[in-house]
Structures are given as C-alpha cells and as structure tokens.
Motif scaffolding. Structure first.
Motif, short mmCIF file in Angstrom:
data_model
loop_
_atom_site.label_atom_id
_atom_site.label_comp_id
_atom_site.label_asym_id
_atom_site.label_seq_id
_atom_site.Cartn_x
_atom_site.Cartn_y
_atom_site.Cartn_z
N PHE A 15 40.38 42.82 38.53
CA PHE A 15 40.67 43.80 39.57
C PHE A 15 42.10 44.34 39.43
CE2 PHE A 15 42.49 44.81 43.72
CZ PHE A 15 41.60 45.78 44.16
N ILE A 16 43.06 43.45 39.24
CA ILE A 16 44.46 43.87 39.10
C ILE A 16 44.63 44.73 37.85
CG2 ILE A 16 46.79 43.01 38.63
CD1 ILE A 16 46.06 40.63 40.51
N SER A 17 44.00 44.35 36.76
CA SER A 17 44.09 45.12 35.53
C SER A 17 43.52 46.52 35.71
CB SER A 17 43.36 44.38 34.41
OG SER A 17 43.37 45.12 33.24
N LEU A 18 42.36 46.62 36.35
CA LEU A 18 41.78 47.94 36.60
C LEU A 18 42.61 48.76 37.59
CD1 LEU A 18 37.96 47.14 36.66
CD2 LEU A 18 39.20 48.51 34.97
N PHE A 19 43.22 48.09 38.56
CA PHE A 19 44.08 48.79 39.52
C PHE A 19 45.29 49.41 38.82
CE2 PHE A 19 47.56 48.76 42.68
CZ PHE A 19 47.00 49.62 43.61
N ILE A 20 45.94 48.62 37.97
CA ILE A 20 47.10 49.13 37.22
C ILE A 20 46.68 50.23 36.25
CG2 ILE A 20 48.85 48.48 35.51
CD1 ILE A 20 48.97 45.74 36.97
N THR A 21 45.52 50.06 35.63
CA THR A 21 45.02 51.08 34.70
C THR A 21 44.72 52.38 35.44
OG1 THR A 21 44.08 49.35 33.32
CG2 THR A 21 43.22 51.56 32.99
N THR A 22 44.15 52.30 36.63
CA THR A 22 43.88 53.49 37.43
C THR A 22 45.18 54.21 37.78
OG1 THR A 22 41.90 52.47 38.35
CG2 THR A 22 42.84 54.33 39.57
N ILE A 23 46.17 53.46 38.20
CA ILE A 23 47.47 54.06 38.52
C ILE A 23 48.06 54.73 37.28
CG2 ILE A 23 49.86 53.54 39.16
CD1 ILE A 23 48.74 51.43 41.07
N TYR A 24 47.96 54.08 36.13
CA TYR A 24 48.48 54.65 34.88
C TYR A 24 47.80 55.98 34.57
CZ TYR A 24 48.80 55.59 29.92
OH TYR A 24 48.97 56.22 28.71
N TYR A 25 46.47 56.02 34.58
CA TYR A 25 45.76 57.25 34.24
C TYR A 25 46.10 58.39 35.20
CZ TYR A 25 42.78 55.36 30.55
OH TYR A 25 42.32 54.83 29.39
N TRP A 26 46.12 58.08 36.49
CA TRP A 26 46.40 59.13 37.46
C TRP A 26 47.86 59.59 37.38
CZ3 TRP A 26 43.45 62.05 40.65
CH2 TRP A 26 42.09 61.75 40.65
N PHE A 27 48.78 58.65 37.22
CA PHE A 27 50.19 59.03 37.11
C PHE A 27 50.41 59.87 35.86
CE2 PHE A 27 54.55 58.34 35.70
CZ PHE A 27 55.25 58.69 36.85
N LYS A 28 49.86 59.44 34.75
CA LYS A 28 50.05 60.16 33.48
C LYS A 28 49.44 61.56 33.56
CE LYS A 28 50.44 59.82 28.76
NZ LYS A 28 51.37 59.28 27.90
#
Length: 139
Positions: A15-28
C-alpha cells in the motif's frame, strides 16, 4: 514466526509503495511537465510487486492452497496481475501516462482489500469442497 505478521507487513508495504508511486506519477505529470522518461515509477511498481508476491506466497504456504478462494485473495491476485501487466506495458511504451491512470486504481484496490473488507473475509480458511481439486490453480 507468526505468518500473519509477515502478511500484514507485506500488504501494508505494498500500500505504501503504491501510494508513493501514485504521488510520483501525478507530481511528475502535473508539475514537471514534459521531460524525458524515467523508470522511477517502475521501481515503485516493482517494489509493490515484490511485496504482493511475498504476501501471496506466504498466504499460499499458510493456507495450503493457491490463494484464490475468497474475495480478499481474488482481489489481491487481480492487483498482482495488473501490476505485472502495467510493468510490461510501461516498459514497452516508455510512457508515464499509464501510471497516472493505473496507480490510483491499484492503490484504491489495495486500500479496499486491506482497509474495507472485514477481518473475517481476510482470514484464510480451508477450501470448500467444490474447490478442493487441482482445477483451482488452472481455473
């Protein structure tokens, strides 16, 4: 060692890994704009894949059957398959837009399975007689 602790650690780490990945994709995508392709998102998906694979293997070892016998296990397996498919497609196309769409969906799926389903549905139970055959894995 208690296998439920390992399962809990793995699903929470996923869950934490997917949360950080989601933030990365949206921020980028929203703030950085058009830059060259980076595989950092794939690293997040790869770590989620490893945690989820470990969770499914531990659950398989604990229950003695392939983890597809209830809603919780089926949703985890669906998430696992979606992560594998995403990694393959993003590696082939080299685009970040796919991650913008799939990472929130997979995050919601993991959040639903881990946080919304009652603990009774998350427990591993013996197979019902209709599923006690070798066809479960093939199905």
């Amino acid at each position: 060692m208690n296998l439920s602790i390992i399962e809990s650690f793995c699903i929470n780490s996923c869950f934490i890994s997917l949360f950080i990945t989601t933030i990365y994709y949206w921020f980028k995508t929203l703030f950085v704009g058009e830059t060259r392709y980076s595989q950092l998102g794939l690293f997040g998906y790869g770590s989620a894949f490893l945690f989820l694979t470990t969770h499914l293997i531990v659950r398989w070892f604990d229950s003695g059957h392939f983890p597809l016998s209830n809603l919780y296990e089926s949703l985890l397996f669906l998430t696992w398959c979606s992560i594998v498919l995403h990694i393959y497609i993003e590696d082939s196309l080299k685009t970040l837009f796919l991650g913008v769409v799939t990472s929130p969906a997979l995050l919601c799926l993991i959040a639903f399975t881990d946080l919304s389903l009652p603990k009774e549905l998350q427990q591993s139970e013996p197979l019902i007689p209709a599923l006690q055959s070798n066809w479960l894995v093939m199905h």
